[in-house]
Motif scaffolding. Structure first.
Motif, short mmCIF file in Angstrom:
data_model
loop_
_atom_site.label_atom_id
_atom_site.label_comp_id
_atom_site.label_asym_id
_atom_site.label_seq_id
_atom_site.Cartn_x
_atom_site.Cartn_y
_atom_site.Cartn_z
N PHE A 163 0.90 -1.28 0.43
CA PHE A 163 -0.30 0.14 -0.14
C PHE A 163 0.93 1.58 0.13
N GLY A 164 0.38 2.12 -0.38
CA GLY A 164 0.79 3.44 -0.74
C GLY A 164 0.06 4.33 0.22
N TRP A 165 0.94 5.38 -0.01
CA TRP A 165 0.81 7.64 1.12
C TRP A 165 0.75 8.50 0.72
N LEU A 166 -0.23 8.45 0.10
CA LEU A 166 0.46 10.31 0.07
C LEU A 166 -0.47 11.15 0.83
N ALA A 167 -0.01 12.89 1.23
CA ALA A 167 -1.04 13.62 1.73
C ALA A 167 -0.50 14.86 1.54
N ASP A 168 -1.04 15.71 1.56
CA ASP A 168 -0.94 17.10 1.60
C ASP A 168 -0.65 17.30 -0.06
N THR A 169 -1.85 17.21 -1.15
CA THR A 169 -1.65 17.08 -2.28
C THR A 169 -1.28 18.64 -2.88
N MET A 170 -0.74 19.36 -3.38
CA MET A 170 -0.83 21.26 -3.76
C MET A 170 -0.38 20.41 -5.33
N ARG A 171 -0.76 21.10 -6.48
CA ARG A 171 -0.45 21.21 -7.42
C ARG A 171 0.59 22.29 -7.73
N THR A 177 4.75 13.52 -7.29
CA THR A 177 3.93 12.47 -6.09
C THR A 177 3.68 11.66 -7.15
N ALA A 178 2.51 11.82 -7.29
CA ALA A 178 1.80 11.07 -7.83
C ALA A 178 1.96 9.84 -8.98
N ALA A 179 3.04 10.29 -9.16
CA ALA A 179 3.88 9.73 -10.23
C ALA A 179 4.47 8.81 -9.84
N ALA A 180 4.77 9.02 -9.04
CA ALA A 180 6.53 8.36 -8.01
C ALA A 180 5.44 7.17 -6.94
N LEU A 181 4.21 7.82 -6.78
CA LEU A 181 3.55 6.50 -6.31
C LEU A 181 2.74 5.12 -7.15
N ASP A 187 -1.11 -1.92 -4.70
CA ASP A 187 -2.29 -2.47 -3.98
C ASP A 187 -4.09 -1.84 -3.63
N LEU A 188 -3.76 -1.11 -2.77
CA LEU A 188 -4.71 0.27 -1.92
C LEU A 188 -3.74 0.94 -2.11
N LEU A 189 -4.62 2.36 -2.32
CA LEU A 189 -4.08 3.90 -2.51
C LEU A 189 -4.79 4.90 -0.86
N LEU A 190 -3.90 5.38 -0.43
CA LEU A 190 -4.37 6.33 1.03
C LEU A 190 -3.89 7.22 0.84
N HIS A 191 -5.27 8.34 0.82
CA HIS A 191 -4.88 9.17 1.29
C HIS A 191 -4.57 10.51 2.49
N HIS A 393 14.23 12.22 9.06
CA HIS A 393 13.21 13.36 8.79
C HIS A 393 13.85 13.87 7.54
N SER A 394 13.39 14.59 6.40
CA SER A 394 13.30 15.38 5.58
C SER A 394 12.44 16.54 5.05
N ARG A 395 13.18 17.43 4.59
CA ARG A 395 12.33 18.76 4.39
C ARG A 395 12.52 18.11 2.46
N THR A 396 11.43 17.32 1.90
CA THR A 396 10.97 16.19 0.71
C THR A 396 10.26 16.50 0.19
N TYR A 397 9.66 16.39 -0.71
CA TYR A 397 8.39 15.66 -1.87
C TYR A 397 8.44 14.17 -1.75
N GLY A 398 7.13 14.09 -1.25
CA GLY A 398 7.96 12.62 -1.27
C GLY A 398 6.35 11.66 -1.41
N VAL A 399 5.98 9.55 -0.93
CA VAL A 399 5.39 9.06 -0.53
C VAL A 399 6.03 8.34 -0.13
N THR A 400 5.34 7.65 0.72
CA THR A 400 5.64 5.93 1.44
C THR A 400 4.92 5.03 0.78
N VAL A 401 5.31 3.73 0.63
CA VAL A 401 5.20 2.84 0.35
C VAL A 401 5.40 1.76 1.53
#
Ligand SMILES: [Fe+2]
Ligand SMILES: [Fe+2]
Length: 429
Positions: A163-171, A177-181, A187-191, A393-401
């Motif tokens: 499963f994958g997690w992304l949050a705080d999605t701004m254009r 970030t969506a492309a990375a995920l 199999d399951l996407l969590l926002h 910690h990291s001040r970066t854009y990304g997602v967690t899988v």
């Protein structure tokens, strides 16, 4: 006229489940006193109808899911479901029609506006899904055009899944970030909430859907409510609830839960009481305890993973000086052996391990980043030693899988926006 909660509940109450053979398809919609349900023929000679919200799938139970999409015309578009055995079924979705006042338009060339007027939610209930099987869906837009996707039905306990997690999605960064995920093929996407920011000159709900459409076409979606989902124009009703609720099998609440592969995913609402809806979360923490207890008692469930928008542990500007409630909730997670808690809200990445509970704070979905250790000195002064439990910690854009193994072990990776390079990884169990 903004949507009222009564109208939302009318829709959820109209969901009717049917038992059947290999798969049941049910058009599910309530309409409302002033909208009603319509179905119209979709002749092959009709031109293609544009989707204002591309299809997405949410889970309603261990063997049931709901496909939704939105159009601006009340013309039902047939949906074909590809079954695991290679056969297919076609059904006509039910329509829910709402006249919305919601309007958001920056008049920028590359930002599609949210326009007022008729919005038609088309939805189909899929029942009797085969555990762990892959299903395809295809929406016939007319004019020979179609849009397609897939999702995996909830696997049985003991099957591996991702499963994958992304949050705080701004254009515009959300596209990276969506492309990375998407490249991780969860199999399951969590926002984790804060889907759209009215403070951003690049965000609209229509634009959010454009950015997420490919991701939504690859797996079922679970959503958590964020503070930016409560902005003007009655957004929480008109967008969040109308589009995403109900979810899971625990009731029609903004907090809810569902099971996937022997894991109970528990979505917590950390925001309603802050935005004038205390009744929405009355009894929620008792419900969380009951969910964790039921998970412990169910031989088909391994453990619960808790999902919330606002972080419990952070060294960012969102740290809280009074940790009384936080500590009580953490103690509950320790008591029930919750291995992972996901949070967003902080536009960066933090990994904490506190008494065996791993807290992942990842709000790096695209909203403007800031320093995740900005308030370390203040936390150190208030609670000496707490900051030692922040592992990364990291001040970066990304997602967690997260890969959930057959043995229940968890392999966690934080992936960078765009490249999907692994920025952090660890295992639990
Ligand atoms: Fe945010
Ligand atoms: Fe937030």
């Amino acid at each position: 006229m903004p949507l009222s909660r009564r109208r939302f509940l009318h829709l959820s109450a109209a969901l009717s489940l049917t038992a059947g053979a290999s798969l049941s398809l049910t058009a599910c919609s309530g309409g409302s006193a002033d909208s009603g349900t319509q179905t119209q023929d979709t002749g092959a000679d009709l031109p293609a109808l544009a989707l204002s919200k591309a299809p997405w799938v949410q889970l309603l139970g261990p063997t049931s899911a709901r496909l939704r999409f939105e159009t601006r015309e009340a013309r039902a578009l047939p949906v074909t479901i590809a079954l695991p055995d290679g056969s297919s079924l076609t059904a006509t979705p039910a329509l829910r029609e709402d006249e919305l006042d919601y309007a958001w338009d920056f008049e920028l060339e590359d930002v599609p506006p949210d326009e007022p007027g008729l919005h038609v939610l088309q939805e189909l209930l899929l029942e009797d899904l085969q555990p762990g099987a892959q299903y395809g869906w295809s929406v016939d837009l007319g004019g020979g055009e179609q849009v397609s996707g897939t999702f995996r039905a909830p696997p049985a306990a003991g099957e591996a899944f991702r499963f994958g997690w992304l949050a705080d999605t701004m254009r515009p960064t959300v596209t990276e970030t969506a492309a990375a995920l998407r490249s991780a093929a969860p199999d399951l996407l969590l926002h984790g909430g804060d889907m759209v920011y009215q403070t951003s000159p690049a965000d609209t709900w229509t634009g959010f859907w454009q950015a997420m459409a490919t991701l939504f076409a690859g797996s079922a979606l679970g959503v958590t409510l964020g503070n930016h989902d409560f902005e003007d124009m009655d957004e929480v009703h008109v967008m969040f609830e109308r589009l995403f609720m109900p979810q899971g099998d625990s009731g029609a609440n903004r907090y809810n839960a569902f099971s996937f592969g022997g894991v109970r995913f528990v979505h917590i609402d950390t925001e309603s009481d802050r935005f004038g809806f205390p009744e929405e979360v009355e009894g929620m923490w008792d419900w969380v305890r009951a969910e964790l207890q039921a998970t412990a008692d169910d031989p088909n469930l391994r453990f619960a993973i808790v999902l919330m928008h606002r972080p419990m542990f952070t060294l960012s500007k969102y740290w809280v000086s009074d940790a009384t409630e936080r500590d009580a909730r953490h103690a509950m997670f320790v008591e029930f052996g919750v291995p992972l808690v996901f949070c967003g809200h902080v536009h960066a990445y933090e990994h904490w391990e506190v008494e065996g509970v791993h807290y992942i704070v990842d709000g790096g979905g695209g909203a403007l980043s800031y320093d995740p250790v900005e308030e370390k000195d203040a936390v150190d002064e208030a609670r000496p030693g707490e900051s030692d439990q922040q592992i990364a910690h990291s001040r970066t854009y990304g997602v967690t899988v997260v890969d959930v193994g057959e043995d229940g072990r968890l392999a966690v990776q934080r992936l960078a926006a765009g490249t999907a390079a692994v920025e952090d990884s660890f295992t639990v169990g």
